[in-house]
Design a protein around this motif. Structure first.
Motif, PDB file in Angstrom:
ATOM      1  N   ASP A 320       0.408   3.907   3.851  1.00 27.44           N
ATOM      2  CA  ASP A 320      -0.582   2.873   3.447  1.00 27.44           C
ATOM      3  C   ASP A 320      -1.736   3.554   2.656  1.00 27.44           C
ATOM      4  O   ASP A 320      -2.272   4.476   2.708  1.00 27.44           O
ATOM      5  N   SER A 322      -4.204   1.567   1.482  1.00 28.79           N
ATOM      6  CA  SER A 322      -5.523   0.804   1.393  1.00 28.79           C
ATOM      7  C   SER A 322      -6.677   1.599   0.784  1.00 28.79           C
ATOM      8  O   SER A 322      -7.717   0.927   0.421  1.00 28.79           O
ATOM      9  N   ASP A 326      -6.508  -1.897  -3.950  1.00 32.54           N
ATOM     10  CA  ASP A 326      -6.435  -3.171  -3.196  1.00 32.54           C
ATOM     11  C   ASP A 326      -5.435  -4.067  -4.006  1.00 32.54           C
ATOM     12  O   ASP A 326      -5.366  -5.283  -3.708  1.00 32.54           O
ATOM     13  N   ASP A 328      -1.798  -5.473  -5.013  1.00 32.04           N
ATOM     14  CA  ASP A 328      -0.495  -5.666  -4.170  1.00 32.04           C
ATOM     15  C   ASP A 328       0.481  -4.378  -4.509  1.00 32.04           C
ATOM     16  O   ASP A 328       0.275  -3.783  -5.390  1.00 32.04           O
ATOM     17  N   ASP A 329       1.644  -4.303  -3.624  1.00 28.28           N
ATOM     18  CA  ASP A 329       2.335  -3.042  -3.472  1.00 28.28           C
ATOM     19  C   ASP A 329       3.308  -2.933  -4.874  1.00 28.28           C
ATOM     20  O   ASP A 329       3.286  -1.860  -5.241  1.00 28.28           O
ATOM     21  N   ARG A 359      -0.403  -3.032   2.748  1.00 27.97           N
ATOM     22  CA  ARG A 359      -0.571  -2.175   1.590  1.00 27.97           C
ATOM     23  C   ARG A 359       0.294  -0.969   1.682  1.00 27.97           C
ATOM     24  O   ARG A 359       0.020   0.218   2.135  1.00 27.97           O
TER      25      ARG A 359
END
Length: 382
Positions: A320, A322, A326, A328-329, A359
């Motif tokens: 993750d 995060s 922020d 998008d993947d 994320r």
């Protein structure tokens, strides 16, 4: 010439896209899931011997008999399932061919096939090409477990099959015996078939046993069980897999297989038969081998700002990001290649509709110590 595509939603796979980005940025490629080390020397020697001894022509379409016998024996030893090598084992040109052949053999126009998101990206195109409809049921986004009540609710009169995958790509989650019981219960007294993608069957950690559907007699009687020698023996480029299925299903499977590839690379089948029978310690020791890879990579990533998700099987680590971004993947993976020189796979590529706040990216840890150290050093700078 105007071509009306049969796969309007399909482009270049995310694995190729990210590998090309990795190459263009001279990045460490932890995206595509293949080992960067060779398989056993004994296997490579056996391949050379097979070629030099004249095993270079067509194998029987269903598979080299000695290899089929060894596959059947392994299924009985590991899973307690008696398999008829001649009637129920088919050797294929990789697990992807086996998955396509299984789907093509049973899916008719307007049939529905349930898949569990996130899922491997070859399932839905094969369903589409055979006139079926893919029904997506999401796994629990926190631990990627199956809510079998949701699966049951997705079943209709048109449901032809359910595709399951354990150990799971991309999450590494694994089935329990209770999962097999639940799957058996919802397919009982129906005509629903099961396609079980078990290519990482020998990569299960922490002392757990792989819960193949072959362990459950009720499921084994209605399932195509698919595995991969490429994953087991670190030779993904050989493209040798297999399918175990009851005789009636194998008959239909083989009708498709004979017109896809007819047969698979003969010397590799001969070599695998030799090593599978004489050196079972390779696949028996594979869990410990990859668990050491897992622990090594997780220790390297511990100082970074990534949050590491649990890994129960396969050779992928979900993280993750995060605390880092922020984005998008997919955008994050593009940024990661350019900024840190490390390639990953965005998890949204495995979904029809990914959770909006997810994320997560996937790293492959089937790599050498040097490659993993280099990647971790670069990721630590973020």
């Amino acid at each position: 010439m105007k071509i009306e595509t049969k796969l309007p939603r399909v482009g270049t796979t995310i694995f190729t896209v990210m590998s090309q980005l990795a190459a263009s940025h001279k990045a460490v490629n932890l995206g595509q899931g293949f080992p960067d080390f060779d398989g056993p020397q004994a296997l490579r020697d056996a391949l050379t011997e097979a070629m030099n001894s004249g095993k270079n022509q067509y194998a029987p379409s269903t598979g080299w008999p000695a290899l089929c016998e060894q596959i059947a024996l392994k299924c009985e030893i590991l899973y307690g399932c008696h398999v008829n090598a001649g009637a129920e084992v088919t050797v294929t040109s990789g697990a992807t061919e086996a998955l396509f052949a299984a789907i093509a053999a049973i899916v008719r126009r307007d049939d529905e096939v349930i898949v569990l998101d996130p899922c491997y990206d070859c399932y839905e195109p094969a369903i589409d090409l055979n006139g079926g409809h893919t029904i997506h049921v999401g796994l629990d986004p926190t631990d990627f477990s199956v809510d079998w009540n949701r699966v049951k609710d997705a079943i209709t009169a048109r449901t032809r099959a359910i595709i399951v995958n354990t150990p799971h790509n991309p999450s590494g989650a694994v089935f329990s015996a209770a999962d097999l019981d639940a799957l058996a219960a919802i397919t009982r007294d129906t005509n629903i078939l099961v396609i079980s993608d078990e290519v990482y069957e020998h990569i299960v950690f922490d002392g757990d046993e792989h819960q193949s559907v072959l362990r459950n007699a009720e499921l084994a009687a209605r399932s195509f069980v698919i595995s991969s020698f490429g994953k087991t023996y670190h030779c993904t480029g050989w493209k040798v897999g297999y399918c175990v299925a009851p005789a009636a299903l194998s008959v239909e499977f083989r009708k498709v297989h004979q017109y896809l590839t007819f047969c698979t690379f003969t010397p590799a089948q001969v070599a695998l038969a030799e090593v599978l029978g004489k050196q079972p310690e390779h696949y028996l020791q594979l869990p410990a081998f990859y668990q050491a890879r897992r622990e090594f990579f997780r220790e390297l990533l511990a100082p970074t700002r990534f949050r590491l998700l649990p890994v129960a099987g396969a050779y992928f680590q979900l993280v993750d990001y995060s605390e880092i971004s922020d984005k998008d993947d997919f955008s994050f993976c593009e940024w990661l290649v350019a900024q840190a020189g490390v390639a990953a796979i965005p998890i949204s590529a495995f979904y029809e509709s990914p959770p909006a706040d997810m994320r997560l990216v996937r790293f492959c840890f089937a790599k050498s110590d040097e490659v993993l150290r280099t990647a971790a050093q670069r990721l630590s700078s973020l």
